[in-house]
Design a protein around this motif. Structure first.
Motif, PDB file in Angstrom:
ATOM      1  N   SER A 143       0.200   7.837   1.793  1.00 43.92           N
ATOM      2  CA  SER A 143      -0.368   9.132   1.245  1.00 43.92           C
ATOM      3  C   SER A 143       0.345  10.293   0.990  1.00 43.92           C
ATOM      4  CB  SER A 143      -1.581   9.468   2.291  1.00 43.92           C
ATOM      5  OG  SER A 143      -1.146  10.088   3.621  1.00 43.92           O
ATOM      6  N   ASP A 187      -2.221   5.637  -7.502  1.00 43.50           N
ATOM      7  CA  ASP A 187      -1.573   4.663  -6.953  1.00 43.50           C
ATOM      8  C   ASP A 187      -0.210   5.070  -6.158  1.00 43.50           C
ATOM      9  OD1 ASP A 187       0.356   5.322  -9.045  1.00 43.50           O
ATOM     10  OD2 ASP A 187       0.461   3.416  -9.905  1.00 43.50           O
ATOM     11  N   VAL A 206       5.991   3.855   1.134  1.00 45.01           N
ATOM     12  CA  VAL A 206       5.358   3.134   1.723  1.00 45.01           C
ATOM     13  C   VAL A 206       5.285   3.462   3.411  1.00 45.01           C
ATOM     14  CG1 VAL A 206       5.082   1.143   0.333  1.00 45.01           C
ATOM     15  CG2 VAL A 206       6.734   1.097   2.304  1.00 45.01           C
ATOM     16  N   GLU A 256       0.816  -1.085   0.053  1.00 43.09           N
ATOM     17  CA  GLU A 256      -0.140  -0.141   0.055  1.00 43.09           C
ATOM     18  C   GLU A 256       0.925   1.405   0.093  1.00 43.09           C
ATOM     19  OE1 GLU A 256      -3.264   0.510  -0.084  1.00 43.09           O
ATOM     20  OE2 GLU A 256      -3.268  -1.672  -0.522  1.00 43.09           O
TER      21      GLU A 256
END
Length: 138
Positions: free
Chosen positions: A6, A121, A135, A3
């Motif tokens: 942000s 992404d 990440v 993931e």
């Protein structure tokens, strides 16, 4: 699946790293006798210092990310750079992602932010071609 961090968490890390690069470039330049006014006013000196700062930023990010998978700013925010599969990056990935800072950084990093937002992404151009991702490691 790994993931991405942000943009909200990446921004303060980026600003911290930018501050470090500025200190690494501007303090020695001023200590060498270049007036601060010449560094900030448009002209040859400012262009030369800009090129110096770009070089420092490349080396700073390239070496730290290659050797440790993170930078000071990223570490403070609990972030790191990984390959797309989540493993540690190597010299090649670090070189590619950081060489493309020259393009990602255009428009005061507007290019990078636009690419991150459009792609969805978490990848800027350097990450796309370097096959890397920022990440959360905390």
């Amino acid at each position: 699946m790994v993931e991405p961090a942000s943009l909200r968490s990446r921004t303060p890390a980026f600003l911290c790293d930018q501050a470090i690069v500025l200190v690494l470039g501007v303090v020695p330049t001023v200590a060498a006798g270049v007036p601060l006014a010449d560094i900030v006013d448009p002209g040859t000196t400012r262009r030369q210092v800009f090129v110096l700062l770009m070089g420092i930023a490349f080396v700073y990010h390239f070496v730290l990310e290659w050797q440790t998978g993170t930078t000071v700013g990223k570490r403070l925010l609990g972030l790191g750079v990984r390959r797309d599969d989540g493993t540690a990056i190597g010299v090649g990935e670090s070189f590619v992602r950081n060489a493309l800072r020259l393009i990602d950084g255009l428009g005061y990093w507007g290019v990078a932010v636009a690419i991150i937002l459009v792609r969805g992404d978490g990848k800027r151009l350097g990450d796309v071609f370097g096959r890397t991702l920022v990440v959360s490691v905390a």
